[in-house]
Design an enzyme around this catalytic site. Sequence first.
Site, PDB file in Angstrom:
ATOM      1  N   CYS A  81       0.858  -1.192   0.000  1.00  9.22           N
ATOM      2  CA  CYS A  81       0.000   0.000   0.000  1.00  9.22           C
ATOM      3  C   CYS A  81       0.894   1.243   0.000  1.00  9.22           C
ATOM      4  O   CYS A  81       0.653   2.209  -0.714  1.00  9.22           O
ATOM      5  CB  CYS A  81      -0.893   0.055   1.237  1.00  9.22           C
ATOM      6  N   ARG A 222     -21.922  -4.311  13.987  1.00  5.91           N
ATOM      7  CA  ARG A 222     -22.818  -3.649  14.945  1.00  5.91           C
ATOM      8  C   ARG A 222     -24.255  -3.602  14.407  1.00  5.91           C
ATOM      9  O   ARG A 222     -25.211  -3.868  15.126  1.00  5.91           O
ATOM     10  CB  ARG A 222     -22.282  -2.242  15.222  1.00  5.91           C
ATOM     11  N   CYS A 226     -27.828  -5.051  15.865  1.00  2.67           N
ATOM     12  CA  CYS A 226     -29.053  -4.267  16.087  1.00  2.67           C
ATOM     13  C   CYS A 226     -30.239  -4.938  15.407  1.00  2.67           C
ATOM     14  O   CYS A 226     -31.321  -4.999  15.979  1.00  2.67           O
ATOM     15  CB  CYS A 226     -28.866  -2.834  15.584  1.00  2.67           C
TER      16      CYS A 226
HETATM   17  C1  HEC Z   1     -34.085  -2.387  20.270  1.00 11.13           C
HETATM   18  C2  HEC Z   1     -33.252  -1.231  20.201  1.00 11.13           C
HETATM   19  C3  HEC Z   1     -32.377  -1.019  18.980  1.00 11.13           C
HETATM   20  C4  HEC Z   1     -32.753  -0.864  17.679  1.00 11.13           C
HETATM   21  C5  HEC Z   1     -34.156  -0.929  17.097  1.00 11.13           C
HETATM   22  C6  HEC Z   1     -31.545  -0.562  16.948  1.00 11.13           C
HETATM   23  N1  HEC Z   1     -30.455  -0.551  17.772  1.00 11.13           N
HETATM   24 FE1  HEC Z   1     -28.632   0.155  17.324  1.00 11.13          FE
HETATM   25  N2  HEC Z   1     -27.995  -0.249  19.211  1.00 11.13           N
HETATM   26  C7  HEC Z   1     -28.792  -0.751  20.218  1.00 11.13           C
HETATM   27  C8  HEC Z   1     -27.984  -0.939  21.405  1.00 11.13           C
HETATM   28  C9  HEC Z   1     -28.458  -1.495  22.738  1.00 11.13           C
HETATM   29  C10 HEC Z   1     -26.687  -0.511  21.082  1.00 11.13           C
HETATM   30  C11 HEC Z   1     -25.448  -0.457  22.001  1.00 11.13           C
HETATM   31  C12 HEC Z   1     -25.554   0.798  22.861  1.00 11.13           C
HETATM   32  C13 HEC Z   1     -25.575   2.047  22.016  1.00 11.13           C
HETATM   33  O1  HEC Z   1     -24.514   2.520  21.587  1.00 11.13           O
HETATM   34  O2  HEC Z   1     -26.695   2.533  21.711  1.00 11.13           O
HETATM   35  C14 HEC Z   1     -26.747  -0.050  19.703  1.00 11.13           C
HETATM   36  C15 HEC Z   1     -25.670   0.506  19.020  1.00 11.13           C
HETATM   37  C16 HEC Z   1     -25.737   1.022  17.742  1.00 11.13           C
HETATM   38  C17 HEC Z   1     -24.646   1.691  17.079  1.00 11.13           C
HETATM   39  C18 HEC Z   1     -23.261   1.931  17.638  1.00 11.13           C
HETATM   40  C19 HEC Z   1     -23.200   3.229  18.412  1.00 11.13           C
HETATM   41  C20 HEC Z   1     -21.861   3.438  19.063  1.00 11.13           C
HETATM   42  O3  HEC Z   1     -21.508   4.597  19.268  1.00 11.13           O
HETATM   43  O4  HEC Z   1     -21.169   2.477  19.362  1.00 11.13           O
HETATM   44  C21 HEC Z   1     -25.103   2.058  15.841  1.00 11.13           C
HETATM   45  C22 HEC Z   1     -24.311   2.771  14.771  1.00 11.13           C
HETATM   46  C23 HEC Z   1     -26.462   1.606  15.744  1.00 11.13           C
HETATM   47  N3  HEC Z   1     -26.828   0.977  16.916  1.00 11.13           N
HETATM   48  C24 HEC Z   1     -27.248   1.773  14.622  1.00 11.13           C
HETATM   49  C25 HEC Z   1     -28.532   1.232  14.501  1.00 11.13           C
HETATM   50  C26 HEC Z   1     -29.272   1.255  13.282  1.00 11.13           C
HETATM   51  C27 HEC Z   1     -28.824   1.895  11.990  1.00 11.13           C
HETATM   52  C28 HEC Z   1     -30.457   0.628  13.536  1.00 11.13           C
HETATM   53  C29 HEC Z   1     -31.580   0.287  12.578  1.00 11.13           C
HETATM   54  C30 HEC Z   1     -31.206  -0.696  11.564  1.00 11.13           C
HETATM   55  C31 HEC Z   1     -30.448   0.244  14.931  1.00 11.13           C
HETATM   56  N4  HEC Z   1     -29.253   0.589  15.479  1.00 11.13           N
HETATM   57  C32 HEC Z   1     -31.510  -0.341  15.586  1.00 11.13           C
HETATM   58  C33 HEC Z   1     -30.145  -0.997  20.155  1.00 11.13           C
HETATM   59  C34 HEC Z   1     -30.917  -0.843  19.029  1.00 11.13           C
HETATM   60  C1  HEC Z   2      -0.511  -0.355  -7.429  1.00 10.76           C
HETATM   61  C2  HEC Z   2      -0.877   0.818  -6.666  1.00 10.76           C
HETATM   62  C3  HEC Z   2      -1.793   0.660  -5.481  1.00 10.76           C
HETATM   63  C4  HEC Z   2      -1.661  -0.210  -4.425  1.00 10.76           C
HETATM   64  C5  HEC Z   2      -0.638  -1.287  -4.199  1.00 10.76           C
HETATM   65  C6  HEC Z   2      -2.721   0.124  -3.494  1.00 10.76           C
HETATM   66  N1  HEC Z   2      -3.472   1.142  -3.983  1.00 10.76           N
HETATM   67 FE1  HEC Z   2      -4.986   2.065  -3.047  1.00 10.76          FE
HETATM   68  N2  HEC Z   2      -5.349   3.185  -4.682  1.00 10.76           N
HETATM   69  C7  HEC Z   2      -4.565   3.205  -5.811  1.00 10.76           C
HETATM   70  C8  HEC Z   2      -5.128   4.153  -6.758  1.00 10.76           C
HETATM   71  C9  HEC Z   2      -4.568   4.458  -8.149  1.00 10.76           C
HETATM   72  C10 HEC Z   2      -6.251   4.693  -6.127  1.00 10.76           C
HETATM   73  C11 HEC Z   2      -7.171   5.755  -6.694  1.00 10.76           C
HETATM   74  C12 HEC Z   2      -8.262   5.109  -7.398  1.00 10.76           C
HETATM   75  C13 HEC Z   2      -9.528   5.661  -6.966  1.00 10.76           C
HETATM   76  O1  HEC Z   2      -9.527   6.752  -6.378  1.00 10.76           O
HETATM   77  O2  HEC Z   2     -10.527   5.010  -7.177  1.00 10.76           O
HETATM   78  C14 HEC Z   2      -6.367   4.089  -4.833  1.00 10.76           C
HETATM   79  C15 HEC Z   2      -7.324   4.405  -3.884  1.00 10.76           C
HETATM   80  C16 HEC Z   2      -7.278   4.023  -2.552  1.00 10.76           C
HETATM   81  C17 HEC Z   2      -8.105   4.536  -1.500  1.00 10.76           C
HETATM   82  C18 HEC Z   2      -9.170   5.624  -1.655  1.00 10.76           C
HETATM   83  C19 HEC Z   2      -8.505   6.967  -1.658  1.00 10.76           C
HETATM   84  C20 HEC Z   2      -9.474   8.100  -1.806  1.00 10.76           C
HETATM   85  O3  HEC Z   2      -8.993   9.251  -1.784  1.00 10.76           O
HETATM   86  O4  HEC Z   2     -10.683   7.902  -1.934  1.00 10.76           O
HETATM   87  C21 HEC Z   2      -7.770   3.891  -0.356  1.00 10.76           C
HETATM   88  C22 HEC Z   2      -8.375   4.089   1.031  1.00 10.76           C
HETATM   89  C23 HEC Z   2      -6.731   2.960  -0.695  1.00 10.76           C
HETATM   90  N3  HEC Z   2      -6.449   3.068  -2.023  1.00 10.76           N
HETATM   91  C24 HEC Z   2      -6.148   2.099   0.203  1.00 10.76           C
HETATM   92  C25 HEC Z   2      -5.201   1.146  -0.153  1.00 10.76           C
HETATM   93  C26 HEC Z   2      -4.680   0.148   0.758  1.00 10.76           C
HETATM   94  C27 HEC Z   2      -5.081  -0.007   2.216  1.00 10.76           C
HETATM   95  C28 HEC Z   2      -3.783  -0.590   0.049  1.00 10.76           C
HETATM   96  C29 HEC Z   2      -2.994  -1.794   0.517  1.00 10.76           C
HETATM   97  C30 HEC Z   2      -3.815  -2.920   0.980  1.00 10.76           C
HETATM   98  C31 HEC Z   2      -3.728  -0.040  -1.297  1.00 10.76           C
HETATM   99  N4  HEC Z   2      -4.605   1.002  -1.384  1.00 10.76           N
HETATM  100  C32 HEC Z   2      -2.904  -0.513  -2.301  1.00 10.76           C
HETATM  101  C33 HEC Z   2      -3.425   2.480  -6.033  1.00 10.76           C
HETATM  102  C34 HEC Z   2      -2.935   1.495  -5.195  1.00 10.76           C
END
Ligand code: HEC
Ligand code: HEC
Length: 265
Positions: A81, A222, A226
Amino acid sequence: MKSVLIVSLCLLFCYSCSVRAVEEPPRMPERTLTEVHSGLFYQSADTQALQNDNFANPGLLWVDRGLTLWSDDSAPGVPSCAECHGNISQMRGVATRYPTFAAEKNRLLNLTQQIQECRVTRQHHDPLPYESEILLALTTAVVHQSKGLPFDVTLDKQTYPYWVAGKNYFYERRGQMNLACNHCHEHYAGRMLRGDRLSQGHGNGYPAYRLQWQGVGSLHRRLRFCNQGIRAEPFDYGAAEYVSLELFLAWRATDLVVETPAVRR
Ligand code: HEC
Ligand code: HEC
């Protein structure tokens, strides 16, 4: 005749409205949260202290692994990378723009999927499972470079339909418990649920170290939890539905900064 004309004018008007809605997304649609808090705010004092400790935060082990992988040039003929991208600090700010629309793929990609892309197309590795240790470590290390920066996702003609899909998913009831994301993460934020204090459900600390997991997990892990918590069928890791939801969540967290790796109960 007159009524036919009126009906067709109405239809034309509605049609042009809906077309306009897709082509010109509003710059800043209304958000429902008036006060935005990171998940850290709702954690216990011990967990908060662990996240904020730059030595003891266990998520930093994944950052270290990611740094090693970043400059790994042990496979002959495979550029690391670092060879293409330079020092990993060059990645500062990149994570704040994801998920983003990838024109070559003609779809929305999140950061883990972009890293997978580079590994497969530029390093010629076989694709790895989404939740593999290598992709988690690389993602954690790359996102960590943006720590302290606010989210900056783009809402435009291409990304807007995904944003709408993510938003609809967030407010749709589902599962045997018939709950939507907003029921727990907007209405009940701050209340206790089975030992957890409900947060506003932001993704700004992910990948995050969860004490219950004894490891770092992705935002999709996560989200699967949920879904399972309300007895709804979770999507696969990396599913398009979760990537759209991720875009909506990043937009919804616009006032927050990246905290990866967060520490959670
Ligand atoms: C029944 C309740 C419930 C529902 C519905 C629910 N979650 Fe959660 N979710 C939780 C609990 C409990 C946690 C862990 C504590 C927290 O960070 O809220 C959590 C954590 C998360 C976190 C991580 C927050 C952090 O800071 O770590 C995300 C992101 C999240 N939920 C997104 C969603 C999304 C998107 C949906 C709908 C698809 C969803 N949740 C539906 C209960 C729920
Ligand atoms: C041979 C060259 C090459 C290698 C090796 C490579 N990349 Fe890339 N990578 C690129 C090029 C070129 C782009 C830009 C293409 C694009 O934006 O879609 C890119 C885009 C990205 C982006 C998005 C950058 C942006 O600004 O949105 C990420 C994150 C990334 N590479 C991570 C990695 C990681 C982690 C690795 C190793 C596991 C890796 N790349 C290996 C050439 C490489």
